[in-house]
Design a protein around this motif. Structure first.
Motif, PDB file in Angstrom:
ATOM      1  N   UNK A  92       0.828  -1.204   0.000  1.00  0.00           N
ATOM      2  CA  UNK A  92       0.000   0.000   0.000  1.00  0.00           C
ATOM      3  C   UNK A  92       0.863   1.256   0.000  1.00  0.00           C
ATOM      4  N   UNK A  93       1.820   1.314   0.918  1.00  0.00           N
ATOM      5  CA  UNK A  93       2.562   2.553   1.140  1.00  0.00           C
ATOM      6  C   UNK A  93       3.491   2.913  -0.017  1.00  0.00           C
ATOM      7  N   UNK A  94       4.161   1.928  -0.584  1.00  0.00           N
ATOM      8  CA  UNK A  94       5.169   2.245  -1.603  1.00  0.00           C
ATOM      9  C   UNK A  94       4.552   2.932  -2.821  1.00  0.00           C
ATOM     10  N   UNK A  95       3.444   2.462  -3.388  1.00  0.00           N
ATOM     11  CA  UNK A  95       2.837   3.210  -4.506  1.00  0.00           C
ATOM     12  C   UNK A  95       2.388   4.615  -4.112  1.00  0.00           C
ATOM     13  N   UNK A  96       1.880   4.775  -2.893  1.00  0.00           N
ATOM     14  CA  UNK A  96       1.465   6.097  -2.432  1.00  0.00           C
ATOM     15  C   UNK A  96       2.664   7.042  -2.354  1.00  0.00           C
ATOM     16  N   UNK A  97       3.766   6.574  -1.801  1.00  0.00           N
ATOM     17  CA  UNK A  97       4.964   7.403  -1.683  1.00  0.00           C
ATOM     18  C   UNK A  97       5.530   7.745  -3.051  1.00  0.00           C
ATOM     19  N   UNK A  98       5.482   6.808  -3.979  1.00  0.00           N
ATOM     20  CA  UNK A  98       5.952   7.081  -5.345  1.00  0.00           C
ATOM     21  C   UNK A  98       5.080   8.137  -6.023  1.00  0.00           C
ATOM     22  N   UNK A  99       3.793   8.090  -5.760  1.00  0.00           N
ATOM     23  CA  UNK A  99       2.900   9.105  -6.316  1.00  0.00           C
ATOM     24  C   UNK A  99       3.273  10.485  -5.784  1.00  0.00           C
ATOM     25  N   UNK A 100       3.541  10.588  -4.461  1.00  0.00           N
ATOM     26  CA  UNK A 100       3.953  11.857  -3.898  1.00  0.00           C
ATOM     27  C   UNK A 100       5.237  12.353  -4.551  1.00  0.00           C
ATOM     28  N   UNK A 101       6.196  11.461  -4.749  1.00  0.00           N
ATOM     29  CA  UNK A 101       7.462  11.848  -5.369  1.00  0.00           C
ATOM     30  C   UNK A 101       7.242  12.327  -6.799  1.00  0.00           C
ATOM     31  N   UNK A 102       6.371  11.662  -7.507  1.00  0.00           N
ATOM     32  CA  UNK A 102       6.126  12.074  -8.896  1.00  0.00           C
ATOM     33  C   UNK A 102       5.486  13.449  -8.953  1.00  0.00           C
ATOM     34  N   UNK A 103       4.508  13.677  -8.099  1.00  0.00           N
ATOM     35  CA  UNK A 103       3.842  14.968  -8.083  1.00  0.00           C
ATOM     36  C   UNK A 103       4.797  16.064  -7.612  1.00  0.00           C
ATOM     37  N   UNK A 104       5.610  15.753  -6.617  1.00  0.00           N
ATOM     38  CA  UNK A 104       6.567  16.711  -6.073  1.00  0.00           C
ATOM     39  C   UNK A 104       7.549  17.187  -7.132  1.00  0.00           C
ATOM     40  N   UNK A 105       7.865  16.337  -8.104  1.00  0.00           N
ATOM     41  CA  UNK A 105       8.869  16.650  -9.122  1.00  0.00           C
ATOM     42  C   UNK A 105       8.265  16.755 -10.519  1.00  0.00           C
ATOM     43  N   UNK A 106       6.972  16.978 -10.608  1.00  0.00           N
ATOM     44  CA  UNK A 106       6.303  16.988 -11.910  1.00  0.00           C
ATOM     45  C   UNK A 106       6.873  18.098 -12.795  1.00  0.00           C
ATOM     46  N   UNK A 107       6.909  17.861 -14.099  1.00  0.00           N
ATOM     47  CA  UNK A 107       7.648  18.762 -14.988  1.00  0.00           C
ATOM     48  C   UNK A 107       6.924  20.059 -15.326  1.00  0.00           C
ATOM     49  N   UNK A 108       5.683  20.204 -14.904  1.00  0.00           N
ATOM     50  CA  UNK A 108       4.981  21.473 -15.031  1.00  0.00           C
ATOM     51  C   UNK A 108       4.548  21.931 -13.643  1.00  0.00           C
ATOM     52  N   UNK A 109       4.307  23.221 -13.450  1.00  0.00           N
ATOM     53  CA  UNK A 109       3.845  23.699 -12.145  1.00  0.00           C
ATOM     54  C   UNK A 109       2.540  23.034 -11.731  1.00  0.00           C
ATOM     55  N   UNK A 110       2.405  22.810 -10.432  1.00  0.00           N
ATOM     56  CA  UNK A 110       1.205  22.176  -9.888  1.00  0.00           C
ATOM     57  C   UNK A 110       0.614  23.055  -8.793  1.00  0.00           C
ATOM     58  N   UNK A 111      -0.712  23.110  -8.765  1.00  0.00           N
ATOM     59  CA  UNK A 111      -1.427  23.935  -7.797  1.00  0.00           C
ATOM     60  C   UNK A 111      -2.534  23.093  -7.174  1.00  0.00           C
ATOM     61  N   UNK A 112      -2.578  23.020  -5.856  1.00  0.00           N
ATOM     62  CA  UNK A 112      -3.681  22.351  -5.161  1.00  0.00           C
ATOM     63  C   UNK A 112      -4.735  23.385  -4.803  1.00  0.00           C
ATOM     64  N   UNK A 113      -5.952  23.170  -5.260  1.00  0.00           N
ATOM     65  CA  UNK A 113      -7.093  24.007  -4.890  1.00  0.00           C
ATOM     66  C   UNK A 113      -7.838  23.261  -3.794  1.00  0.00           C
ATOM     67  N   UNK A 114      -7.545  23.608  -2.554  1.00  0.00           N
ATOM     68  CA  UNK A 114      -7.991  22.829  -1.390  1.00  0.00           C
ATOM     69  C   UNK A 114      -9.399  23.277  -1.009  1.00  0.00           C
ATOM     70  N   UNK A 115     -10.366  22.470  -1.397  1.00  0.00           N
ATOM     71  CA  UNK A 115     -11.780  22.826  -1.253  1.00  0.00           C
ATOM     72  C   UNK A 115     -12.354  22.534   0.134  1.00  0.00           C
ATOM     73  N   UNK A 116     -11.630  21.749   0.937  1.00  0.00           N
ATOM     74  CA  UNK A 116     -12.136  21.357   2.250  1.00  0.00           C
ATOM     75  C   UNK A 116     -11.007  20.821   3.103  1.00  0.00           C
ATOM     76  N   UNK A 117     -11.338  19.965   4.049  1.00  0.00           N
ATOM     77  CA  UNK A 117     -10.325  19.429   4.959  1.00  0.00           C
ATOM     78  C   UNK A 117      -9.257  18.637   4.194  1.00  0.00           C
ATOM     79  N   UNK A 118      -8.023  18.799   4.643  1.00  0.00           N
ATOM     80  CA  UNK A 118      -6.899  18.015   4.120  1.00  0.00           C
ATOM     81  C   UNK A 118      -6.159  17.444   5.323  1.00  0.00           C
TER      82      UNK A 118
END
Length: 251
Positions: A92-118
């Motif tokens: 479970x954890x390893x794919x989740x952590x890889x997803x975070x790493x991919x998003x953290x280093x994504x090749x275009x700017x990323x913006x989270x529009x936080x609509x509620x609790x996080x």
């Protein structure tokens, strides 16, 4: 225009005249709790973004691109499906952590529009974005692992420490599980803007459009800059280590 339509996520282009502008919408029930399927579908959406970017001609690529992630309702994300995570462990954890790493280093700017609790894993997911815009009138952002009795594994701790640089806010975030409302989250550096609900997506898209040219040419430059900026965090996210405090045996 819809680009990916999966059970738990959708990917759209909100402006046909700007084909490298994307919105990733989270649709996993009312809480967007992370499961292996949810993570897989987010990764599929990111694959699609990369595929579409590679197909743009040089003139279109010169405009760069950006990605906004959001949801609707009470939660941006209420974290991991924790009982499943505890049962499945590394699977479970390893794919989740890889997803975070991919998003953290994504090749275009990323913006989270936080609509509620996080909360917890949802907070970490928001932190993996370059910029964060939060609804001002409702919603908390928090790392509540201390309250639910779960220690942080190395990559998870690393991404929070990389993004929350105020020591006192970091202490209260991790050691007390404090729930930060938008004004406190702004003061502590969790988010970049707090806006009314009806301005959330417009503001996030304004950020995306303004930042998109930084990825001009759609090369690996921004990906590599982010990878070096967050080198230690990325290494821990990708290392596969899921044992908290594994180094403590040396004490």
């Amino acid at each position: 225009m819809s680009l990916v339509d999966l059970p738990l996520v959708t990917l759209t282009n909100p402006d046909a005249a700007f084909p490298s502008l994307f919105v990733l919408h989270l649709n996993h029930g009312t809480e967007n709790r992370f499961t292996r399927q949810f993570v897989s579908e987010i990764m599929q959406a990111l694959d699609k973004v990369d595929q579409l970017l590679d197909q743009l001609d040089s003139e279109q690529a010169s405009r760069g691109g950006a990605l906004v992630t959001t949801s609707t309702g009470k939660f941006f994300s209420n974290g991991l499906a924790i009982e499943t995570a505890m049962k499945e462990g590394d699977a479970f954890y390893i794919p989740y952590l890889r997803m975070l790493a991919r998003l953290l280093t994504f090749r275009i700017p990323t913006v989270a529009a936080i609509n509620g609790h996080a909360f917890a894993g949802g907070c970490m997911f928001a932190m993996a974005h370059d910029y964060r815009v939060m609804r001002a009138d409702r919603g908390w952002i928090a790392m509540n692992e201390v309250d639910i009795g779960i220690p942080l594994i190395p990559g998870m701790a690393a991404i929070v420490k990389a993004k929350i640089t105020n020591a006192n806010y970091l202490r209260d975030c991790l050691l007390t599980g404090h729930r930060f409302k938008s004004s406190d989250a702004l003061a502590g550096g969790f988010i970049d803007r707090a806006v009314p609900e009806d301005k959330l997506m417009d503001t996030a898209l304004e950020y995306a459009r303004a930042l998109a040219p930084k990825a001009s040419g759609l090369t690996a430059k921004l990906h590599l800059i982010k990878a070096e900026m967050y080198r230690e965090t990325v290494i821990l996210l990708l290392a596969g280590g899921t044992t908290p405090g594994g180094f403590l045996s040396r004490l």
